[in-house]
Design an enzyme around this catalytic site. Sequence first.
Site, PDB file in Angstrom:
ATOM      1  N   SER A 210       0.825  -1.201   0.000  1.00  0.00           N
ATOM      2  CA  SER A 210       0.000   0.000   0.000  1.00  0.00           C
ATOM      3  C   SER A 210       0.863   1.257   0.000  1.00  0.00           C
ATOM      4  O   SER A 210       0.579   2.231  -0.713  1.00  0.00           O
ATOM      5  CB  SER A 210      -0.928  -0.009   1.217  1.00  0.00           C
ATOM      6  OG  SER A 210      -1.793   1.102   1.209  1.00  0.00           O
ATOM      7  N   TYR A 211       1.922   1.235   0.775  1.00  0.00           N
ATOM      8  CA  TYR A 211       2.861   2.362   0.827  1.00  0.00           C
ATOM      9  C   TYR A 211       3.609   2.496  -0.492  1.00  0.00           C
ATOM     10  O   TYR A 211       3.790   3.607  -1.014  1.00  0.00           O
ATOM     11  CB  TYR A 211       3.827   2.115   1.985  1.00  0.00           C
ATOM     12  CG  TYR A 211       4.828   3.209   2.260  1.00  0.00           C
ATOM     13  CD1 TYR A 211       4.426   4.475   2.666  1.00  0.00           C
ATOM     14  CD2 TYR A 211       6.204   2.953   2.162  1.00  0.00           C
ATOM     15  CE1 TYR A 211       5.353   5.460   2.959  1.00  0.00           C
ATOM     16  CE2 TYR A 211       7.132   3.935   2.460  1.00  0.00           C
ATOM     17  CZ  TYR A 211       6.704   5.184   2.847  1.00  0.00           C
ATOM     18  OH  TYR A 211       7.626   6.157   3.136  1.00  0.00           O
TER      19      TYR A 211
END
Length: 263
Positions: free
Chosen positions: A155-156
């Site tokens: 996600s990052y």
Amino acid sequence: MTRPLDGQTAIVTGGSGGIATASALLLARDGAALLLMGRRLEALERSRDEIIAAVPDARVEVLAGDATVEGDVQAALGAAHSIAGRLDIIVATVGGGGFKPFMSLEAQELRHDFDFNVTSTFLAVRHGVPLMQPGGAIVCISSTAAKLPFHFLASYHIAKGALEALVRGAAEELGAHGIRVNAVRPGLTRSDATGPMFETPGVLDAFAPEFPLGRFGEPVDIAQAVRYLAGPESSWVTGQSFAVDGGNELRRNPNLSAVLQAG
């Protein structure tokens, strides 16, 4: 003696973080007046005190607010502009993300990381640029995770990749207005945000072989790149995201899943 940033005003979002404070200190040392924005007033005041201790003649204002909330960002930008009737430098440092397997992510978690890393920067750019004159500089904080996939940190990785796309898109259009947009892509750097990684047994051992220069980053390492991109020395640089990472991008990010699961 005239300093390179005398008469200029800068705003730093996420202003109490380690990289943010170190960057603000270098901007102040070279003459810029500052506004630090962040969610925790006491932490901002500590950062302000640290900067003034190092640069006694610095002008440093603080304003509590959430960088993902449009009204808070507009208020902070207006306060920065009111210091001297101008806004020259925006340093957008807000970001972060948690470790979680890709297939365990919920859509809302992806939206959260996108807002935290991308929307916060978009709001600063969107509402800051109308207050800036030609010659203004915007510096964003990305991550080597934007380029190097990171197990359990998808996600990052996705959000920072989108941030660097924002940098390119904004730089292409804002160049006509004389405003530059760039990003610094830190490797693993010691800060409050990364403190748990430095404290978790096994994490640094996993990272160490991936840094040719043989050490991890300190906030000043990143701050010096921010200062370069914010100042006149980089007047012909825009749309760039470059690594300050001890050579990490020459190798890879480690797979920390076994370490994290053991913890």
